[in-house]
Write an enzyme that holds these catalytic residues in place. Structure first.
Site, PDB file in Angstrom:
ATOM      1  N   TRP A 176       0.862  -1.198   0.000  1.00  0.00           N
ATOM      2  CA  TRP A 176       0.000   0.000   0.000  1.00  0.00           C
ATOM      3  C   TRP A 176       0.892   1.239   0.000  1.00  0.00           C
ATOM      4  CZ3 TRP A 176      -5.078   2.062   0.921  1.00  0.00           C
ATOM      5  CH2 TRP A 176      -6.103   1.146   0.703  1.00  0.00           C
ATOM      6  N   PHE A 193      -1.163  -4.076   7.593  1.00  0.00           N
ATOM      7  CA  PHE A 193      -1.729  -5.006   8.570  1.00  0.00           C
ATOM      8  C   PHE A 193      -1.050  -6.368   8.496  1.00  0.00           C
ATOM      9  CE2 PHE A 193      -4.977  -7.843  10.369  1.00  0.00           C
ATOM     10  CZ  PHE A 193      -5.221  -7.172  11.572  1.00  0.00           C
ATOM     11  N   GLU A 194      -0.527  -6.722   7.335  1.00  0.00           N
ATOM     12  CA  GLU A 194       0.126  -8.031   7.146  1.00  0.00           C
ATOM     13  C   GLU A 194       1.596  -8.010   7.550  1.00  0.00           C
ATOM     14  OE1 GLU A 194      -2.073  -6.770   4.590  1.00  0.00           O
ATOM     15  OE2 GLU A 194      -3.554  -8.010   5.598  1.00  0.00           O
ATOM     16  N   CYS A 205       3.288   2.249   5.352  1.00  0.00           N
ATOM     17  CA  CYS A 205       2.812   3.636   5.457  1.00  0.00           C
ATOM     18  C   CYS A 205       1.298   3.605   5.545  1.00  0.00           C
ATOM     19  CB  CYS A 205       3.266   4.405   4.222  1.00  0.00           C
ATOM     20  SG  CYS A 205       2.506   6.033   4.125  1.00  0.00           S
ATOM     21  N   THR A 213     -12.304   7.035   7.865  1.00  0.00           N
ATOM     22  CA  THR A 213     -12.878   6.067   8.802  1.00  0.00           C
ATOM     23  C   THR A 213     -11.838   5.710   9.866  1.00  0.00           C
ATOM     24  OG1 THR A 213     -12.088   4.110   7.635  1.00  0.00           O
ATOM     25  CG2 THR A 213     -14.156   5.094   6.861  1.00  0.00           C
ATOM     26  N   HIS A 228     -10.341   2.965  10.185  1.00  0.00           N
ATOM     27  CA  HIS A 228      -9.451   1.909   9.695  1.00  0.00           C
ATOM     28  C   HIS A 228      -8.000   2.172  10.125  1.00  0.00           C
ATOM     29  CE1 HIS A 228     -10.086  -1.507   6.951  1.00  0.00           C
ATOM     30  NE2 HIS A 228      -8.777  -1.474   6.838  1.00  0.00           N
ATOM     31  N   PHE A 244      10.418  -1.345  13.856  1.00  0.00           N
ATOM     32  CA  PHE A 244       9.123  -0.743  13.499  1.00  0.00           C
ATOM     33  C   PHE A 244       9.342   0.437  12.551  1.00  0.00           C
ATOM     34  CE2 PHE A 244       5.594   2.160  14.646  1.00  0.00           C
ATOM     35  CZ  PHE A 244       4.518   1.315  14.460  1.00  0.00           C
ATOM     36  N   ARG A 246       8.858  12.117   5.043  1.00  0.00           N
ATOM     37  CA  ARG A 246       9.596  11.157   5.884  1.00  0.00           C
ATOM     38  C   ARG A 246      10.072   9.933   5.103  1.00  0.00           C
ATOM     39  NH1 ARG A 246       6.113  14.214   8.236  1.00  0.00           N
ATOM     40  NH2 ARG A 246       6.411  14.940  10.388  1.00  0.00           N
TER      41      ARG A 246
END
Ligand code: DLZ
Length: 163
Positions: free
Chosen positions: A29, A64-65, A87, A93, A95, A120, A134
């Site tokens: 993403w 998320f993966e 990112c 929403t 999410h 991270f 960034r």
């Protein structure tokens, strides 16, 4: 207050990475951002002596993966540290909140479960511009910061090893 430059660090304090093996998991993403993060991380690892063969890249569909992709690395590859790069840009929403807290919690748990550094490298921004700033822009590159952190954490772990 000015935001820290993510690429500004004291190179003399970074250990030699020539005997270190790294896994990098990159979320697909926002690819223009995450590919820039990956480029920064790889360049920084190589700059500090890592061998090209010892920097292993894998991709997951979204942030998320990232924890599961990182866990696959820990279980199936001989790596000293795993860097996750993603990112998440806030939308209309909730999410954003769920993804960010899921990744944060997941990565923290992996650190302790595998007794290995999972770094991270997730940008969590309000908009595309903040992310670009960034990912090689005016605030440096979070991939650089993640790479330096990985090297330092491997070195720290080795400093405790029984000889
Ligand atoms: C669904 C989603 C949304 C809305 N936004 C992002 C984002 O900004 N950054 C990102 O890395 N991934 C996003 N995703 C995808 C989720 O991370 C995940 O891939 C899907 O919910 C499938 O599990």
């Amino acid at each position: 207050m000015a935001t820290k430059d993510l690429s500004n660090y004291n190179a003399e304090l970074v250990p030699d990475a020539s005997e270190m093996i790294f896994g990098i998991v990159v979320a697909e993403w926002n690819p223009e951002i995450t590919n820039a993060l990956a480029q920064g991380a790889v360049n920084t690892l190589l700059k500090h002596g890592a061998k090209e063969n010892n920097v292993k890249l894998k991709y997951v569909p979204g942030s998320f993966e990232l924890p599961l992709g990182a866990q696959y690395f820990a279980e199936h590859e001989n790596v000293d540290a795993i860097i996750v790069l993603g990112c998440v840009i806030q939308g209309e929403t909730r999410h954003f909140d769920y993804i960010c807290s899921g990744v944060t919690q997941g990565i923290m748990e992996l650190n302790l479960k595998y007794n290995k550094p999972f770094i991270f490298g997730l940008l969590t921004t309000l908009n595309q511009q903040q992310a670009a700033d960034r990912a090689g822009g005016k605030h440096g590159n979070k991939g650089d910061e993640a790479a330096v952190t990985a090297i330092k954490m491997i070195d720290l772990k080795r400093s405790f090893a029984v000889r």
